[in-house]
Write a protein that holds these residues in place. Structure first.
Motif: not given
Length: 467
Positions: A245, A248-250, A254, A446, A449
């Motif tokens: 977690w 998580f940020d791609q 993404r 993801q 975001r």
């Protein structure tokens, strides 16, 4: 610098670590902000400032020793009133139940305390959690901070209003047919209804989930690190899983290469408002521009599925209310009584047939989503409605006409989020639902975001009316 009540959780813990902020001053700022808003939106239950400050002082001492309890130490949070907190009664939104102190924290509350969160207050809900409204026979009427003539949605009504109003960064609600995502949509915040069992809950029930309600996807991901830890009390709980977690940020990458289904017709219930449709179509265009392939979907729900679930829940509530003494039953919200009493003449065969719609909904949802990496849709066909109304139709015989997009993912156990994707001409928020395959909670975060990054500048959060 943002006002302290507006700061996200990760910014707060970083500031505590650097000794540039104290949990006490942050908690006091949140309490001051609640005091300014609360007469107008009435989102809280058991708001106890001294208890909150006591927790904040203990957190401050831990940070001073360099020994924080966990990821959320000193971060203000609220918890929906039907999630047990030790020593506090659970009215379940209704004046009909006896106020008996809870023997222990339910799993979500226990995880928050173990992580050091400052539980500032609990938040309100409608009778038995069976309305998408803040209308309750026990709590004052909850209202929407964006427009106080409107409701915040429900049943996590107070949580949605509290998050939008800035009652700290972290809030927990529950969802059995849309009760996290509907208030998230109508209050312009983010929420994730996780895969069934991802966040342990007590008591467990088919389709029921607890989940984060936050202003940002990042704060929800931080909460998931805490809330997803196993608890044996949930008989439907998932095995422990090491999900990153915190990583998580791609970004927008993404979205590249994803095949995303676009569902604009639920197949049942109310027609989609043109402004809602336009906002969701615009969200699809933004995702497509970021590299996703958008494929229109046909509806997979039917009115028979929605009606079957409705009728089964009516019988469940009718049975519960028959167990109440007549004087207690009279205290239940009249709309809920009328809805439940309509099941009195149902035959055993009718109840059985109604119950089968849960499974048919599950099968249909999984089959329809199987061709896609993710599915996007409106959260609801409508936006926030008048606060005094129990439902958009105001008809106890047509009570669930607005949950056709949300309820299938409760029954299929799939994770589904609500993220703001626009506003009406009148300034009311519109939610985009992002659903993924069962167990792909991280993927839904993801993609949410990524959309958060491409959707553009958001409107400023509402401020309390001038005195």
């Amino acid at each position: 610098m943002s006002d302290l009540h507006d700061l996200p959780a990760h910014a707060l813990t970083a500031a505590y670590r650097q000794r540039t902020l104290s949990p006490v001053e942050v908690t006091q700022a949140v309490l001051n902000h609640i005091a300014a808003w609360e007469p107008h939106i009435q989102a809280t239950y058991l708001l106890r400032p001294e208890r909150a400050l006591e927790q904040a002082r203990a957190s401050e001492a831990r940070w001073a020793r360099g020994e924080p309890l966990g990821l959320l130490d000193g971060v203000p949070a609220t918890i929906k009133e039907n999630i047990a907190t030790e020593g506090d009664p659970l009215p379940a939104g209704t004046a009909a139940v006896d106020l008996v102190p809870a023997a222990a924290d339910a799993p979500p509350a226990a995880r928050m305390r173990e992580a050091g969160a400052v539980v500032v207050s609990k938040t309100t809900m409608p009778d038995y959690g069976m309305l998408s409204s803040g209308l309750s026979s026990f709590h004052p009427l909850a209202r929407n901070p964006w427009d106080t003539s409107k409701g915040p949605g429900g049943s996590s009504a107070g949580g949605g209003a509290a998050a939008a109003a800035g009652y700290g960064p972290l809030h927990i609600g529950t969802d059995i047919g849309g009760s996290l995502r509907l208030p998230a949509s109508w209050c312009g915040i983010f929420s994730l209804k996780p895969s069934l069992g991802r966040i342990p809950i007590d008591p467990p029930y088919t389709g029921r989930a607890a989940g984060p309600m936050t202003r940002t996807v990042a704060d929800a991901a931080l909460m998931m690190q805490v809330l997803s830890r196993p608890d044996a009390r949930d008989s439907m709980g998932l095995p422990a899983q090491d999900i990153a977690w915190d990583r998580f940020d791609q970004g927008t990458e993404r979205l590249r290469g994803l095949r995303i289904g676009l569902l604009l017709d639920a197949g049942c219930g109310l027609p989609v408002d043109p402004e809602v449709r336009a906002a969701v179509e615009n969200a699809a265009h933004l995702m497509e521009a970021a590299g996703a392939t958008i494929v229109p979907m046909r509806p997979f729900m039917t009115q028979a599925m929605l009606d079957g679930m409705d009728h089964f829940w009516r019988m469940r509530s009718f049975t519960d209310m028959q167990a109440l003494a007549p004087a207690k039953r009279e205290k239940v919200l009249p709309y809920i009584r009328a809805w439940a009493d309509s099941a009195e003449g149902m035959s055993g065969q009718a109840v059985f047939n109604a119950s089968q719609q849960f499974h048919l909904t599950r099968v249909a949802a999984v089959k329809a989503c199987n061709a896609f990496d993710y599915v996007i849709s409106p959260v609801a066909p409508n936006v926030a409605f008048q606060a005094e109304l129990p439902s958009p139709t105001n008809d106890p015989l047509r009570p669930l006409e607005h949950i056709g997009f949300t309820v299938p993912f409760n029954m299929s156990e799939q994770p589904a989020a609500s993220v703001n994707c626009g506003y009406t001409q009148a300034g009311l928020p519109i939610g985009l639902q992002i659903a993924g395959a069962r167990f792909d909670d991280l993927g839904v975060l993801q993609v949410s975001r990524a959309f958060e990054l491409v959707r553009g500048t958001q409107r400023p959060w509402p401020q309390p009316p001038k005195a």
